[in-house]
Design an enzyme around this catalytic site. Structure first.
Site, PDB file in Angstrom:
ATOM      1  N   SER B 223       0.811  -1.217   0.000  1.00  0.00           N
ATOM      2  CA  SER B 223       0.000   0.000   0.000  1.00  0.00           C
ATOM      3  C   SER B 223       0.845   1.267   0.000  1.00  0.00           C
ATOM      4  CB  SER B 223      -0.937   0.005   1.212  1.00  0.00           C
ATOM      5  OG  SER B 223      -1.908  -0.995   1.083  1.00  0.00           O
ATOM      6  N   HIS B 448      -6.666  -9.394   4.825  1.00  0.00           N
ATOM      7  CA  HIS B 448      -5.409 -10.001   5.275  1.00  0.00           C
ATOM      8  C   HIS B 448      -5.647 -11.131   6.279  1.00  0.00           C
ATOM      9  CE1 HIS B 448      -2.016  -7.960   3.479  1.00  0.00           C
ATOM     10  NE2 HIS B 448      -2.556  -6.779   3.686  1.00  0.00           N
ATOM     11  N   HIS B 490      -4.515  -1.832  -4.694  1.00  0.00           N
ATOM     12  CA  HIS B 490      -4.073  -3.174  -5.082  1.00  0.00           C
ATOM     13  C   HIS B 490      -5.220  -4.116  -4.766  1.00  0.00           C
ATOM     14  CE1 HIS B 490      -3.849  -4.327  -0.912  1.00  0.00           C
ATOM     15  NE2 HIS B 490      -3.276  -3.164  -0.692  1.00  0.00           N
TER      16      HIS B 490
END
Lengths: 657, 657
Positions: B223, B448, B490
């Site tokens: 990021s 995540h 992303h």
């Protein structure tokens, strides 16, 4: 996406069905009275369709109410606030005869495990080949069981009847997602310092859209269902080609909807071409002309290409001008092992109808552009780009389209087929124009078997085909009058998360240690597929210079069978990730696959031997007349309506015509 | 994406580096002479940047050549076909002093395992705060080692200097992909017969684009790196904020590039707002003002929000007008446990600089729109929408922003923060306009940790925030002068492949049998999150009506640690899928997570406890002035250039000014 004004209809229908999920009594019919086309259906003005009504009487299970299925149900149509008229009056057709059947289903997995199906008795009627012409909202009402009603809100879209494009070429990358395009770009186009030095053709399209693929009764679709949405503007059920799924056993009596190919041909006399790298009776090509609840009726599909629908009055269909693909076993004589409709030799049938019959790339190249052409180049699906161009020994299989059990060594690729199709269609169509559907089918087929390299090779061949198509159209002076659309029918849950040092992977003996071969983030490094050697930066043909680098892509699907994953190219042909090695139907990792890789347990039911489709919206690229209709986010059916608008196919002739 | 005319430069650089992948000596420098900004760099006219030159002398390893690093290297700049001038002449600056250092790296995983690093001696110079004004191509040439050269092709883009938008609001859904948007739509918006009855706000944007996130020296980005590309037009390396990564050990001496926030403020006096649901020193907010090789320098990042860069001459930065987020531990007094820059109390620092300091939703609502505002609402990342709204007991943790170890119960959401930010910026900016970045950070953070429900909740909160932002801008009469962009930095490899019967899953005792609970294709059925109960079809706020249905989404990531997956909502707070339960650094499935689910072995290195980023292009939605610049497929850096063009920030003042 249309927001219906008559919202209460939808709310009433939906309440109470939350219990049925894995299995449904009949997906589009949560109540006991069923109307097809169901609530929230849109139509093109003048589009032919059938109406099917069903009344369900569950004998057992949670919905059983002790009733017999109503024989005296009634059905009316009302436009806007107008009077509701019986369908027979509204469409000026005779009352159809009452039909009866029954079917069974499981309410959930526990019921299935216990072997306790729910039985449903059905009464039904079908109104065949009707059409709505005046744009606006309609309410279709089924009244049954002494006053219960099922209402369907229908909309005839108000579209201009002016033709804006002479030709439409629709490319379908079966199962292709944005994620796969990104991966294909990475392996075939060289990047320096984060900048690609060449562009994919798709990336150069001026208009980008996303289409939602949610099917009518499940959020994951198959290719039959999704092709039906793209070609007819009507969402449907898994396995359906050009019909809504009713509950009867007959796979050919379900209510039909007219396709873009049928309408274009009927209304304008324009020509149709169908090209696919799949066996040609597969869902995506089949859905242009076939109408059946069961996509597995391959023989009948091949017959419908040539003769259209013959069991009911339908539209005047005289066959596509181009039909190229695989699937010879549905064409050649049953004496040679063919599995054909009514045991006929379809090479002979097509030949009698005036088609050139082509069996290889050489004859394809030499074929006349003046005559219609059937090109069937192999048994089953066509060879993959990777096998035709890199691992050629894999072509040595008994797949000759003649049925003589020799190898089909001289197969064309999607580009060869598509360019020849354009030559023929352009030459023969004159002022009438053409509609061509060209499918890169094995993106999907190779994703199913977790063969990512072959899938990306097919995607790159599609991109190369699109590039060559633009050049061909320009050379024929037909570029400006042709709308080109590139899209997919659904996704697979695929992405790339880094790189794999395959040398290190192979050198480790323990699975947990093998996982150290994976490089993420900064350790993903650069693509070794395109960035090796002195590749030039031309805008020419782009495929990887090396399919077997030491550092490969750490890529994959998210729903898998058991498999061993080594993230290396499968040199001996398309991958077989899982095999049945027990007396049961259970699949385990194929011991011959993924040598030296990590053994991974799957998440799919153990009866599955391959990956499955996913939910994701898929991309739409558009270029040419009407391109502006394809930007932003919309429903899959909107692609049909936008193509039909661009062709000017709406026919608002007025009530009853 | 730009295709450089000076192609030979790139080819020469790339040859010979294919051996380095998992590790690289220095990603952007495959030869022994390094120029930053490197080959293929684009600049906005007048954008400040630093130049770093390095000459490498590998002592050992495959590149060792027995040489000492050159101390007498030279560096020139040439515009188009013009004369190459020394940089000191070209920029009218003094020759910088020579620096020296060394660093080590591993050539591959085998070298790392063997503990055999390669050592490199370095000589270097840095030219600070220069700019190129005249549009066109430049060649920067480093000459070293008696005639070896490294050439960098630079382009100053030729953009109009006319301002077209008064304000820009940039929403970043961190890690957000099209696949996630599709899943969020499915759980929050009701569908009937395949038709969504309401729309997401994102789906209603007129313009759709895709941006490629490939970073400068690896194809997967983090990021920091991606935010740098979006804000500066310069791709960089993982962990970099507003700099190119050099090889020195100092995390603050790397060559900087000016950000959109800095340029907008310097050139127009416009105001800047920064909002995030992460700790505010996290990469996405930090990259607007920080310049460091190491995103982990949180204290320094917080200082840079207020003071800008102070260790080198840079731009005149006086702080954002709005700074809202979490991460109190980088603000409060070290005596209370704060971890701040130079041990200062940053609440006090901001307060002294005229900021209102806000610690909860209540004070946020009451805050004046006339003064600048710092809002820090919790230690660490902010609470997730699902915990703030559904599973509220999870807020009972010692996370008060004051540092007093009480709970941070009164936290605002992204919508509250963003709307207040707009109120303040609109009131205070007058004719000067504003730039606001608002980040839904925990889409990424929850992906995540494989907590798909929370991630989708954050995505829906982002959509709700965008909807409310449009209404707010209209109410302030600022809608037509404001460009709104929604994008991501992303992806994560996520998709939905069907549904899971969690009741059946829990009732099975064997993993392979549990897999039968998965329903794909027609057995995926309909979403049970939004399709239960009498949901109305309003265009209002849309979140699931039921987060814990029997039939959940069969969803997931493709790169995982070991974990037990039950596809059910994690009611007791964000998920912890893997834990270190051995003396080693190895992670195994968390025994407290995923009760009753399937034990799945991961594919990531066993030192990883969470999922990773993916390759996929991410979507861009645009609405407002200049929206047409954001359609189609392009590079992440193009978003910077398009925003700068829309603000009219290019300054082609001529050579040397």
């Amino acid at each position: 996406m249309r927001i219906s004004k008559s919202l209460a209809v939808g709310v009433a229908i939906v309440v109470g069905v939350s219990h049925a999920q894995t299995f449904q009594r009949l997906g589009t019919c949560p109540t006991l009275g069923c109307v097809f086309p169901p609530d929230q259906t849109d139509f093109l003005a003048g589009q032919y369709f059938d109406i099917r009504l069903e009344v369900h009487a569950p004998i057992n299970g949670s919905e059983a109410n002790g009733k017999q299925p109503d024989e005296k149900f009634t059905f009316t149509i009302a436009k806007e606030k107008g009077k509701a008229e019986p369908a027979t009056t509204y469409f000026s057709i005779a009352e159809p005869k009452l039909e009866r059947w029954n079917f069974s289903w499981y309410e959930d997995l526990f019921a299935k495990e216990a072997g306790k199906p729910s039985i449903v008795n059905v009464t039904s009627k079908a109104y065949r080949r009707v059409a709505l012409y005046e744009p606006g909202e309609y309410t279709a009402t089924l009244t049954y069981n002494n006053g219960s009603t099922t209402k369907a809100s229908w909309l005839v879209r108000d579209l201009q009847e002016v033709r804006k494009a002479k030709n439409i070429i629709m490319f379908i990358g079966d199962g292709m997602t944005t994620n796969m395009i990104t991966a294909a770009r990475l392996i075939a186009h060289k990047a320096i310092n984060g900048r690609y030095q060449t562009k994919m053709q798709m990336d150069q399209f001026p208009i980008l859209g996303h289409q939602m693929t949610h099917s009518i009764d499940s959020f994951i679709t198959d290719s039959a269902n999704s092709a039906t949405a793209l070609y007819t503007g009507h969402k449907s059920t898994v396995n359906c080609l050009g019909v809504y799924a009713d509950s009867s056993k007959d796979p050919f009596d379900d209510p039909k909807v007219e396709t873009i190919a049928e309408m274009f041909h009927r209304l304008t006399g324009g020509l149709v071409g169908i090209v696919s790298t799949a066996f040609i009776a597969d869902a995506t090509p089949a859905a242009l002309t076939a109408h059946t609840r069961d996509r597995g009726q391959y023989g009948a599909v091949v017959d419908s290409f040539l003769h259209g629908i013959t069991n009911y009055t339908w539209t005047n269909w005289t066959g596509p001008d181009v039909l190229f693909g695989g699937g010879a076993e549905q064409f050649y004589d049953p004496k040679l092992g063919g599995k054909t409709y009514l045991n006929k030799d379809y090479y002979s049938e097509f030949s009698k109808a005036g088609y050139q019959v082509l069996w290889n790339k050489t004859s394809l190249a030499k074929a006349s552009n003046d005559s219609r052409a059937l090109g069937i180049f192999t048994v089953s699906n066509m060879a993959k780009w990777l096998d035709r161009n890199v691992y050629k020994s894999n072509l040595n299989q008994s797949l000759s389209p003649s049925g003589d059990k020799t190898a089909a060594l001289d197969q064309p690729g999607l580009k060869d087929m598509t360019l020849k199709a354009i030559d023929i269609l352009a030459k023969r169509s004159g002022d009438k124009g053409f509609f061509l559907m060209s499918e890169a089918a094995s993106i999907d087929k190779m994703m199913h078997v977790l063969d990512y390299d072959r899938a990306l090779g097919e995607l790159l061949e599609l991109d190369d085909t699109i590039k060559a198509t633009i050049a061909k159209l320009k050379s024929l002076n037909k570029f400006k009058e042709t709308l080109i659309i590139v899209t997919a029918d659904h996704g697979h849950g695929f992405d790339v998360m880094g790189s794999v040092d395959t040398k290190y992977l192979a050198a480790q003996n323990v699975d947990r240690k093998k996982r150290d071969a994976v490089g993420t983030y900064q350790n993903s490094g650069l693509s070794q597929y395109a960035n090796t050697g002195n590749l030039t930066y031309s805008e020419g043909v782009h495929f990887p210079s090396n399919w077997d680098p030491r550092y490969t892509l750490f890529q994959g699907l998210m729903a898998d069978p058991d498999r061993r994953e080594n993230w290396s190219v499968h040199k001996d042909g398309p991958r077989v990730p899982a095999v049945n090695i027990t007396p049961s139907a259970d699949f385990y990792a194929n011991p011959k696959d993924g040598a030296g890789g990590i053994l991974l347990n799957g998440t799919l039911p153990v009866g599955d031997d391959q990956g499955v489709h996913s939910l994701t919206d898929v991309p739409v690229f558009a270029m040419g007349p009407c391109q502006e209709l394809f930007g932003g986010v919309y429903n899959s059916i909107d692609i049909f309506f936008s193509m039909a608008e661009c062709f000017g196919l709406a026919r608002g002739k007025g009530h009853g015509q």
